[in-house]
Write a protein that holds these residues in place. Structure first.
Motif, short mmCIF file in Angstrom:
data_model
loop_
_atom_site.label_atom_id
_atom_site.label_comp_id
_atom_site.label_asym_id
_atom_site.label_seq_id
_atom_site.Cartn_x
_atom_site.Cartn_y
_atom_site.Cartn_z
N SER A 35 0.83 -1.21 0.00
CA SER A 35 0.00 0.00 0.00
C SER A 35 0.86 1.26 0.00
CB SER A 35 -0.94 0.01 1.21
OG SER A 35 -0.21 -0.07 2.41
N SER A 36 2.06 1.18 0.62
CA SER A 36 2.95 2.34 0.62
C SER A 36 4.32 1.93 1.15
CB SER A 36 2.39 3.47 1.49
OG SER A 36 2.37 3.08 2.86
N ASP A 38 7.00 3.92 3.55
CA ASP A 38 7.19 5.10 4.38
C ASP A 38 8.53 5.02 5.10
OD1 ASP A 38 4.54 5.87 3.76
OD2 ASP A 38 3.79 4.59 5.38
N THR A 72 6.20 9.70 2.97
CA THR A 72 5.83 8.56 2.13
C THR A 72 6.65 8.61 0.84
OG1 THR A 72 3.58 8.46 3.02
CG2 THR A 72 3.95 7.44 0.87
N PHE A 74 6.65 5.94 -1.52
CA PHE A 74 5.87 5.30 -2.59
C PHE A 74 4.44 5.09 -2.08
CE2 PHE A 74 3.96 1.74 -4.78
CZ PHE A 74 4.26 2.00 -6.10
N PRO A 75 3.43 5.43 -2.88
CA PRO A 75 3.53 5.97 -4.24
C PRO A 75 4.04 7.41 -4.24
CG PRO A 75 1.26 5.97 -3.48
CD PRO A 75 2.04 5.24 -2.44
N GLN A 80 -0.10 9.89 -5.60
CA GLN A 80 -0.94 10.02 -4.40
C GLN A 80 -2.07 11.02 -4.64
OE1 GLN A 80 1.23 10.71 -0.69
NE2 GLN A 80 3.07 9.81 -1.60
N ASP A 86 -5.73 1.63 -2.65
CA ASP A 86 -4.86 1.44 -1.49
C ASP A 86 -3.88 0.30 -1.71
OD1 ASP A 86 -6.09 3.45 -0.05
OD2 ASP A 86 -7.62 2.10 0.77
N TYR A 88 -0.93 -1.48 -4.49
CA TYR A 88 -0.11 -1.38 -5.69
C TYR A 88 0.72 -2.66 -5.79
CZ TYR A 88 -1.21 3.55 -4.98
OH TYR A 88 -1.86 4.73 -4.77
N TYR A 97 14.41 4.66 -3.50
CA TYR A 97 13.62 5.87 -3.25
C TYR A 97 14.41 6.78 -2.31
CZ TYR A 97 9.98 2.81 -5.09
OH TYR A 97 9.25 1.95 -5.88
N ARG A 160 4.39 -1.29 3.71
CA ARG A 160 3.09 -1.63 4.30
C ARG A 160 2.32 -2.57 3.36
NH1 ARG A 160 2.97 1.29 8.70
NH2 ARG A 160 4.01 3.34 8.73
#
Length: 441
Positions: A35-36, A38, A72, A74-75, A80, A86, A88, A97, A160
């Motif tokens: 989902s992300s 961070d 964050t 990604f994305p 975003q 929610d 990817y 990143y 996540r």
């Protein structure tokens, strides 16, 4: 997913205003749903201790949040802004990143929030009448695996997972930090008298007895009882602080800065109100003929740490800056008339200023004074001077002046720190290792 790591652009000890930059690397072997991604910069003040209860003991940890900055990766921000999903999927490959954080100065106030408010204690900030504190330096003091305090900073990256049935993936990287002097929050209680800041000096006073057998002793009841012959010379060791700075309660000179020279911050002298008086007679010129031999000098930084969890714990660590044997003879006639000594209230004082080369030394970097809700670290400076008679140097009398100080860091100069500075010892943070230790930057 086969790899998830954090890479820093700079491996160093950070300070206020420094930029922490780097990148998160993610290696995917087939594909990964997420989902992300961070990354967060954390700062915590932690303490743990225990009290005995019945046949066992109760242990508790205080955990106060000093700093939290999150971004964050990604994305990306442009996705975003338009995406409504929610979840990817990243296919096989390597991904990187970039991230950037800045360590704040005193404008950042840590109000000592705790993860579990039920266990929250305002502790030392309440006693110091502080509503908030600035960031404290990296520090670790451990007596045992369940009795310690520490100030820590680290980066935590998280992948996540959108599914509640699978764990998130995490990677961490420890950071070492100390605030700039102007951004420090420290206790002033230990440099305060009953109504105001302590004077800018410390004194140790003793009465020395030049015995007829050529030995020098400290005058006292038993010496008087068993030996009445001799000349009494009151002598004071004076440690005077030199560099002024502004504290929250007013100006003071009780400051010492690491990586500097001790002679830049103190001067050391001997004082006597008379050239000497004999119990039996006062022969003309007797005082002028008496000599002292400066036989040794020791200088220590004394770290006093207090931390709070289920109770208050206190720890003391001594750091030797100088332990030097001397062989310098001075005559009481070398003492120069001084202005009335308001410190002792005695008129007609004589003073001998010690040569700075006798006591100058480097000030080892052992950290800084600081305070948080649950941890407080104060310092004292101790100067111990050994004196003996010129005829018999085996009987040494030690005069010891000790006083509270604020310990800061030298800034604006090229500091020659030892190799490995900022690298914690192997047992740092190992809660299973019960060996006592103190470490910080």
């Amino acid at each position: 997913m086969t790899g998830f790591t954090i890479e820093l652009d700079h491996q160093k000890v950070y300070t206020s205003g420094d930029i922490v930059s780097g990148r998160v690397h993610l290696a995917v072997d087939e594909k990964v749903d997420l989902s992300s991604i961070d990354v967060t910069l954390f700062g915590y003040s932690k303490s743990r201790n225990k009290v005995h209860s019945g046949q066992g003991y109760v242990s508790k940890q205080e955990k106060h949040l000093l700093l939290k900055k999150e971004v964050t990766l990604f994305p990306p921000p442009d996705i975003q802004a338009v995406s409504k999903t929610d979840s990817y999927t990243l296919t096989e490959g390597s991904y990187s990143y970039n991230f950037t954080f800045t360590f704040p100065g005193k404008e950042h106030n840590s109000d000592c929030k705790v993860d579990k408010k039920f266990f929250h204690s305002h502790g030392y900030t309440k006693k110091e009448h502080l509503d908030s504190v600035a960031l404290a330096p990296t520090y670790f003091n451990k007596t045992s695996f369940d009795n310690y305090c520490k100030i820590e900073y680290y980066l935590e990256a998280v992948v996540r997972n959108p599914s509640i049935f699978r764990f998130n993936s995490k990677a961490t990287k420890d950071l070492m930090f100390h605030p700039a002097n102007q951004d420090m929050t420290y206790s002033v209680n230990h440099i305060m008298g009953k109504k105001s800041i302590l004077e800018d000096y410390e004194i140790c006073e003793k009465k020395l007895k030049f015995a007829s057998d050529g030995k020098l002793r400290e005058d006292g009841f038993f010496n008087r009882l068993f030996s009445s012959e001799g000349t009494i010379v009151p002598l004071s060791l004076d440690m005077e602080f030199k560099e002024g700075f502004e504290t929250p309660v007013g100006p003071s000179k009780r400051v010492v800065k690491t990586n500097g020279h001790i002679s830049d911050f103190i001067s050391v002298s001997l004082w006597t109100p008379s050239i000497g008086r004999s119990r039996e007679s006062k022969k003309e010129g007797e005082g002028e003929r008496m000599t002292l031999r400066i036989s040794s000098i020791k200088i220590k930084l004394i770290s006093r740490v207090r931390y709070y969890a289920v109770k208050h714990s206190r720890r003391t660590n001594k750091h030797v800056l100088l332990d030097k044997a001397l062989d310098n003879e001075i005559s009481l006639s070398d003492f120069e008339p001084a202005e009335d000594n308001v410190r002792s209230g005695v008129k007609g004082m004589f003073k001998f200023e010690l040569d700075p080369s006798w006591y100058d030394c480097d000030i080892t970097d052992v950290g800084q004074s600081f305070i948080t809700c649950n941890v407080k670290r104060d310092f004292e400076l101790q100067v111990a001077l050994g004196v003996a008679s010129s005829e018999d140097i085996t009987n040494e009398v030690v005069l010891k002046a000790v006083g509270p100080i604020i310990l800061q860091k030298s800034e604006g100069i090229d500091v020659n720190r030892p190799d490995g500075y900022g690298n914690p010892p192997p047992e740092y943070g190992d809660e299973k290792n019960s060996e006592p230790m103190e470490w910080g930057v």
